[in-house]
Design a protein around this motif. Sequence first.
Motif, mmCIF file in Angstrom:
data_model
loop_
_atom_site.group_PDB
_atom_site.id
_atom_site.type_symbol
_atom_site.label_atom_id
_atom_site.label_comp_id
_atom_site.label_asym_id
_atom_site.label_seq_id
_atom_site.Cartn_x
_atom_site.Cartn_y
_atom_site.Cartn_z
ATOM 1 N N SER A 389 -8.270 9.131 -4.623
ATOM 2 C CA SER A 389 -8.215 7.906 -5.428
ATOM 3 C C SER A 389 -7.453 6.743 -4.786
ATOM 4 C CB SER A 389 -7.583 8.196 -6.787
ATOM 5 O OG SER A 389 -6.238 8.614 -6.638
ATOM 6 N N LEU A 390 -6.435 7.031 -3.948
ATOM 7 C CA LEU A 390 -5.556 5.957 -3.496
ATOM 8 C C LEU A 390 -6.228 4.993 -2.528
ATOM 9 C CD1 LEU A 390 -2.033 7.573 -3.099
ATOM 10 C CD2 LEU A 390 -2.997 6.318 -5.010
ATOM 11 N N TYR A 391 -7.105 5.494 -1.681
ATOM 12 C CA TYR A 391 -7.788 4.614 -0.732
ATOM 13 C C TYR A 391 -8.571 3.541 -1.490
ATOM 14 C CZ TYR A 391 -10.724 3.188 3.210
ATOM 15 O OH TYR A 391 -11.370 2.463 4.191
ATOM 16 N N GLU A 392 -9.278 3.970 -2.533
ATOM 17 C CA GLU A 392 -10.027 3.005 -3.348
ATOM 18 C C GLU A 392 -9.085 2.078 -4.104
ATOM 19 O OE1 GLU A 392 -13.438 2.892 -6.855
ATOM 20 O OE2 GLU A 392 -12.748 4.805 -6.044
ATOM 21 N N SER A 393 -7.916 2.605 -4.525
ATOM 22 C CA SER A 393 -6.967 1.785 -5.285
ATOM 23 C C SER A 393 -6.500 0.584 -4.496
ATOM 24 C CB SER A 393 -5.746 2.628 -5.692
ATOM 25 O OG SER A 393 -6.087 3.553 -6.673
ATOM 26 N N ILE A 394 -6.235 0.770 -3.209
ATOM 27 C CA ILE A 394 -5.715 -0.341 -2.415
ATOM 28 C C ILE A 394 -6.838 -1.229 -1.902
ATOM 29 C CG2 ILE A 394 -5.565 1.132 -0.354
ATOM 30 C CD1 ILE A 394 -3.479 -1.986 -1.211
ATOM 31 N N VAL A 395 -7.933 -0.632 -1.415
ATOM 32 C CA VAL A 395 -8.975 -1.423 -0.773
ATOM 33 C C VAL A 395 -9.855 -2.131 -1.808
ATOM 34 C CG1 VAL A 395 -10.953 -1.334 0.775
ATOM 35 C CG2 VAL A 395 -8.949 0.055 1.258
ATOM 36 N N THR A 396 -10.152 -1.436 -2.903
ATOM 37 C CA THR A 396 -11.051 -2.003 -3.907
ATOM 38 C C THR A 396 -10.314 -2.771 -4.982
ATOM 39 O OG1 THR A 396 -12.553 -0.162 -3.515
ATOM 40 C CG2 THR A 396 -12.925 -1.450 -5.508
ATOM 41 N N HIS A 397 -9.102 -2.297 -5.352
ATOM 42 C CA HIS A 397 -8.394 -2.908 -6.482
ATOM 43 C C HIS A 397 -7.095 -3.596 -6.087
ATOM 44 C CE1 HIS A 397 -11.288 -0.883 -9.000
ATOM 45 N NE2 HIS A 397 -10.944 0.290 -8.518
ATOM 46 N N GLY A 398 -6.654 -3.458 -4.839
ATOM 47 C CA GLY A 398 -5.459 -4.152 -4.395
ATOM 48 C C GLY A 398 -4.175 -3.695 -5.062
ATOM 49 N N ARG A 399 -4.103 -2.442 -5.461
ATOM 50 C CA ARG A 399 -2.922 -1.949 -6.175
ATOM 51 C C ARG A 399 -1.914 -1.402 -5.167
ATOM 52 N NH1 ARG A 399 -4.625 1.680 -11.168
ATOM 53 N NH2 ARG A 399 -2.422 1.316 -11.592
ATOM 54 N N GLN A 400 -1.234 -2.295 -4.517
ATOM 55 C CA GLN A 400 -0.287 -1.913 -3.472
ATOM 56 C C GLN A 400 0.877 -1.116 -4.036
ATOM 57 O OE1 GLN A 400 0.044 -6.109 -2.293
ATOM 58 N NE2 GLN A 400 -0.148 -5.394 -0.198
ATOM 59 N N GLY A 401 1.358 -1.528 -5.213
ATOM 60 C CA GLY A 401 2.526 -0.849 -5.787
ATOM 61 C C GLY A 401 2.282 0.623 -6.017
ATOM 62 N N VAL A 402 1.081 0.971 -6.444
ATOM 63 C CA VAL A 402 0.750 2.377 -6.701
ATOM 64 C C VAL A 402 0.810 3.173 -5.398
ATOM 65 C CG1 VAL A 402 -1.083 3.939 -7.448
ATOM 66 C CG2 VAL A 402 -0.651 1.825 -8.721
ATOM 67 N N VAL A 403 0.233 2.619 -4.337
ATOM 68 C CA VAL A 403 0.212 3.338 -3.054
ATOM 69 C C VAL A 403 1.624 3.467 -2.493
ATOM 70 C CG1 VAL A 403 -0.738 3.352 -0.722
ATOM 71 C CG2 VAL A 403 -2.129 2.520 -2.626
ATOM 72 N N LEU A 404 2.416 2.407 -2.593
ATOM 73 C CA LEU A 404 3.792 2.476 -2.091
ATOM 74 C C LEU A 404 4.610 3.495 -2.858
ATOM 75 C CD1 LEU A 404 4.528 -1.320 -1.514
ATOM 76 C CD2 LEU A 404 4.198 0.442 0.238
ATOM 77 N N TRP A 427 -3.206 0.529 5.215
ATOM 78 C CA TRP A 427 -3.733 -0.696 4.616
ATOM 79 C C TRP A 427 -2.663 -1.373 3.753
ATOM 80 C CZ3 TRP A 427 -7.714 -3.567 5.775
ATOM 81 C CH2 TRP A 427 -8.863 -3.011 6.341
ATOM 82 N N THR A 428 -1.944 -0.570 2.969
ATOM 83 C CA THR A 428 -0.927 -1.132 2.068
ATOM 84 C C THR A 428 0.214 -1.762 2.848
ATOM 85 O OG1 THR A 428 -1.458 0.548 0.415
ATOM 86 C CG2 THR A 428 0.658 -0.572 0.182
ATOM 87 N N LEU A 429 0.725 -1.046 3.838
ATOM 88 C CA LEU A 429 1.868 -1.548 4.600
ATOM 89 C C LEU A 429 1.495 -2.775 5.429
ATOM 90 C CD1 LEU A 429 3.308 1.886 5.771
ATOM 91 C CD2 LEU A 429 4.273 0.370 4.029
ATOM 92 N N ALA A 430 0.233 -2.846 5.853
ATOM 93 C CA ALA A 430 -0.192 -3.983 6.676
ATOM 94 C C ALA A 430 -0.164 -5.284 5.890
ATOM 95 C CB ALA A 430 -1.599 -3.739 7.221
ATOM 96 N N THR A 431 -0.436 -5.206 4.593
ATOM 97 C CA THR A 431 -0.486 -6.419 3.779
ATOM 98 C C THR A 431 0.838 -6.644 3.043
ATOM 99 O OG1 THR A 431 -1.512 -5.112 2.007
ATOM 100 C CG2 THR A 431 -2.982 -6.332 3.479
#
Length: 893
Positions: A389-404, A427-431
């Motif tokens: 789920s997390l890959y889609e969360s950051i790339v599709t929904h931009g939910r950086q906080g969840v991934v961090l 992806w999350t850390l890059a942005t």
Amino acid sequence: MKSPAPISDTVSDDLLLRVSPPRVPRHLVARARLLASDAAFQGVPAILVQAPAGFGKTSLLAQWRLEHLARGTVVAWVSAQNTDTPQRLAQVLALAVRQGSGRATFGHVLLDAAGPGGLESITIWLAEVVQTALEVVLIVDEAERLPQASRDALAYLLRNAPPNLRVVIAARPDCNLDIDDLMAYGQCVVVGPALLRLRLEETLELVQGRLGSRIDSDAAARLHELTEGWPLGLQLAMTLVGQGTDARAQVASLAAMGGSVRDRVLALLLSNLNAADRDYLARIAILDNLHPDLCRAATEMEDAAERLHRLARDTPVFVASEQGDWVRMHTLARDVLRQSFSALPEQEQSQVHARAARWLGARGLLEDAARHALAAGQNELAYELAERSLYESIVTHGRQGVVLEWLSQLPAKELDRRPRLLLAAAWTLATSERHEDAGRMVARILAQPDVSDALRCECALILSGAAVFADDPDRFVELHQPWADNPPLLDPMLLQVHANRTAYRTLLEGDPALARLRQQQSPAPESGRRQDFVGRWGELIIGLTYVWEGQVRLVENLLQPAVASAEGELGRRNSFTCMLAALLASALWERGRASDAAALLAGRLDVLERSGLPEALLLAYRTLARMAAAEGAEHRAMELLGALDAIGSARNLPRLRIASLVEQVRIHARRYRAQTCAELCVRIEAMLEDPALPRGPMWRRSVDLLHRLAQGHAAIAAQDWRGALLPLNQAAELAQAIRQGRLHLEILGLRAFALDRCGERSLPLLKEAMDLAASYGLVRVFDDAHPDLGQWARQADGEATSSVHAAPPPAPAAPKEPPRLLVGRGMVLTPKEREVLELLARNLSNKEIGRALQVSETTVKWHVKNLLAKLDAGTRKEVVVRARILGLIQSSD
């Protein structure tokens, strides 16, 4: 002439209380979109205001009552009760119209104890309303209290309402009046929670009106975020925050888990709950979104669904969706109730989490299921769900906080075992400001065996994104170049990312129009697919091209709906939403809409500091600094620019530090502080000589432009007009080479200013700059460059007080200020009676009133006698008090 019998002689006191309207709160914000005069409510015979407790339904109805009174309409107010049979309801309606119109004979048949019952009584009431020939607005509050037979009678009234009657009803969401047909045919407008919820600008107005200078915009925006625009929550929070001496500290306490202010708010909200309900709420508080079946599964309580429905109806701590059975708790209540859940035995906590994970996982809600599985100690299941789920969360929904958050909990070995988790983390850390950590994550990915070209290309996309956030455009181009043509990618999302990067590279190379074209030619999303996070980046890049060119009208048209959409989908404090807001705020400031720009940036600076694009961060701080300088708060402007310098140092963004110093030179040059400007230029030159700075041509070109601009401002501060021309000419060439239109116009104006002070011909150059600025919609450009330049531009235009080139005009798109609610005049009293009433309120005697109105004392006595009868009063003092209660004269408080 015999006066009609006083109302109190024919009806009971409890009925009189039922038709007495409430007082409008002193600090109520009259919202333009919710005024009774708004176009959405015009020509509609019925309005249903339907929302849970705490959304200000009664306050809105009281406001509408005063609006209708001010226009001379008769307003009948009814507070419904559960004892209202159809016959009793008709009696209350009759008394309400009698009170509102001042016609003491209205409804005498209905108010007779032996009067007709059932729908016949409603029919008689409707017939009498028609015969009055008055415009009547009937307001029924708390309609959910009515028994079913009376609800049916109310629906009958709505379906048979005559043309001179409008009906406004307020009720809870569970109140079904069975008037769907009226809604379908446009005969009834529904005002729901979404409309009643306060918007940010309304919260700012309300908070600052209540607390004044004790609270700033950032703290007020934080209050809005905590209360989610919920009117009751905001009122409670303001009451408690206002009791302290330090409003910012009180807001921080409200935001903190376990803060005393938050605990007091929750105590007020849940004061009437029994122990069983509080325990139930504590168990479901761990769920972000609540569904009756999910609550039943997690708590294993048979009555969980019914209890959720009852509590959502009776307690003001839930937010219901407009459709479906999903609800959620307000943040204020949820966080404190979660502390109560943590006090349960650990085994019981794990069981609740495990049951929730099973229910959520079975329905494809993988991210929530993973979080509950981890809390239940089911680590392997949690990691598997997270990977899915997390890959889609950051790339599709931009939910950086969840991934961090997951990144901080996942063991390093799990990341290496699960490449998709590594990609999501990279992806999350890059942005964000952690772009160096992103590089280390990519190195771990590329160190794995059998790395495909597609994966290498995706890693290059990640690293190029990190270079953008590191403000290293030359490194970005270097990483993008090997994959610029025909990238080995099959995923449509990654192809969209590649197209975004190609457009951004074109912009950095100095061709914003071509960048837009390439962005518009990027792969279209699949048919029927909702715009995802990657697609939103395309809007940001196009907006940035317009900002680059100075086309602020186009920025406004593009980004206003984009910001609204991002706030709805991603949240107001999502980093991407904040970047969009920064771009839009800079454009609105240039358009002369300072208050709108300030509202956009309120409560967002801390997000931009952590994870904003350097350009968005620079625009936000520069806009706020220029706003403060224009308001005469130079100390605040310098504080903001100092903060920008500190952020540039902390995030290793030297261009931002240089830009901060250049902006300080500009502010000091406005007051001709030559020595200070010279010292700042020395600091800039010393920074540029640092060998650790980037040496790429793109980065150097951007800072060289800033350096030349600072030199030009410093020469103007020293009034070395001839010496200012060389650096300004150099800056103009650099700005024109990369097509930075707004900056080019500013420099054009400064060059004309310097030439004029040298005694050379300069007016054509100034007028050319003014014409271009007007075309782009740039209102502030010359005043921001230098106040003397702005004044000269106004003189040159021949309109020293209202030139569109320098003085901010009222924005044509800005909403009109809500009209002040006036005192109701209505049809209750004759014009002469109103005049007598106003003079009675000033404590004048009959003789003094007669002199003031130029009538005899006998005539005054006759008018006073009519007032006593119409307002059911025994003395002159009671007449004034009753008139104030009814809103016929302005209250003295």
